[in-house]
Design a protein around this motif. Structure first.
Motif, mmCIF file in Angstrom:
data_model
loop_
_atom_site.group_PDB
_atom_site.id
_atom_site.type_symbol
_atom_site.label_atom_id
_atom_site.label_comp_id
_atom_site.label_asym_id
_atom_site.label_seq_id
_atom_site.Cartn_x
_atom_site.Cartn_y
_atom_site.Cartn_z
ATOM 1 N N GLY A 1 0.848 -1.187 0.000
ATOM 2 C CA GLY A 1 0.000 0.000 0.000
ATOM 3 C C GLY A 1 0.879 1.231 0.000
ATOM 4 N N ILE B 1 0.996 5.256 0.184
ATOM 5 C CA ILE B 1 0.175 6.380 0.618
ATOM 6 C C ILE B 1 0.987 7.658 0.487
ATOM 7 N N GLU C 1 -1.199 -0.787 -4.468
ATOM 8 C CA GLU C 1 -2.284 0.163 -4.633
ATOM 9 C C GLU C 1 -1.811 1.496 -4.093
ATOM 10 N N ARG D 1 -2.929 5.388 -2.660
ATOM 11 C CA ARG D 1 -3.969 6.237 -2.106
ATOM 12 C C ARG D 1 -3.382 7.605 -1.775
ATOM 13 N N LEU E 1 -4.007 10.207 0.879
ATOM 14 C CA LEU E 1 -4.666 10.373 2.172
ATOM 15 C C LEU E 1 -3.756 11.199 3.068
ATOM 16 N N ALA F 1 -10.347 8.884 7.094
ATOM 17 C CA ALA F 1 -10.185 8.057 5.894
ATOM 18 C C ALA F 1 -8.859 7.312 5.930
ATOM 19 N N LEU F 2 -7.806 7.949 6.412
ATOM 20 C CA LEU F 2 -6.505 7.294 6.526
ATOM 21 C C LEU F 2 -6.581 6.124 7.498
ATOM 22 N N TYR G 1 -8.498 3.242 5.924
ATOM 23 C CA TYR G 1 -7.710 2.556 4.893
ATOM 24 C C TYR G 1 -6.677 1.633 5.531
ATOM 25 N N VAL G 2 -5.941 2.152 6.507
ATOM 26 C CA VAL G 2 -4.892 1.347 7.157
ATOM 27 C C VAL G 2 -5.503 0.152 7.880
ATOM 28 N N ALA H 1 -6.538 -2.547 5.305
ATOM 29 C CA ALA H 1 -5.517 -2.981 4.351
ATOM 30 C C ALA H 1 -5.156 -4.471 4.447
ATOM 31 N N ARG I 1 -7.230 -6.789 2.400
ATOM 32 C CA ARG I 1 -7.033 -6.728 0.951
ATOM 33 C C ARG I 1 -5.699 -7.328 0.526
ATOM 34 N N THR J 1 5.019 4.955 2.780
ATOM 35 C CA THR J 1 4.353 6.215 3.077
ATOM 36 C C THR J 1 5.304 7.358 2.747
#
Length: 165
Positions: free
Chosen positions: A6, A8, A33, A35, A37, A45-46, A49-50, A53, A56, A63
């Motif tokens: 991920g 970010i 992916e 994002r 954020l 939202a952050l 998402y974390v 994760a 997924r 980051t």
């Protein structure tokens, strides 16, 4: 390709740096992916998402942040997954402020910290691959092939004395 990383970034202006990491991950065949954020502007939202994760398939984060660079620390505080921070040269201090913010995490909330800017973005992807390679021999093989390509590139310059960058 399974998504394992991920990435970010805190704003659209950071996308070019994310592209550097993405290019390495794609070269190595690692799913990812991306994002946008912000630790300050989109904290809920952050966090969401974390938290979601791992479901997924995310196994590590990259980051990227400039200025106060809170993003890597906030992510590290919300997960036990490895977090690789990349300080970005987006402030008047050319990323030094971000570097200090990321590297000075309190004990128990680590962020692996890379170099400032493009080299850090690229190395974050290589480091994420190394983490994933601990459990996936195909990733280790991709890393080894990628390093072999780098070696061939250096040795195949015009004079055989090493390529200039």
């Amino acid at each position: 390709m399974n998504v394992s990383v991920g990435i970010i970034v805190g704003s659209k202006s950071d996308l070019a740096y994310a592209g550097e990491a993405i290019a390495v991950l794609e070269q190595l065949g690692i799913g990812h992916e991306l994002r946008i954020l912000s630790a300050h502007r989109t904290p809920a939202a952050l966090e969401g998402y974390v938290a979601a994760a791992p479901e997924r398939g995310i196994r590590t984060f990259i980051t990227m942040a400039g200025h106060a660079a809170a993003l890597p620390g906030v992510v590290a505080a919300r997960t036990t997954l490895p977090d690789i921070g990349v300080p970005l040269p987006t402030s008047d201090l050319r990323g030094e402020d971000a570097l200090f913010a990321i590297v000075q995490m309190p004990p128990g909330i680590p962020v692996a910290t890379m170099a400032i800017g493009v080299p850090g973005a690229r190395n974050a992807a290589w480091f994420a691959a190394a983490i994933l390679g601990l459990a996936d021999e195909s990733v280790t093989a991709a890393i080894e092939e990628g390093r072999a390509r780098m070696t061939r590139s250096v040795l195949q310059d015009d004079e055989g004395a090493g390529a200039t960058i």
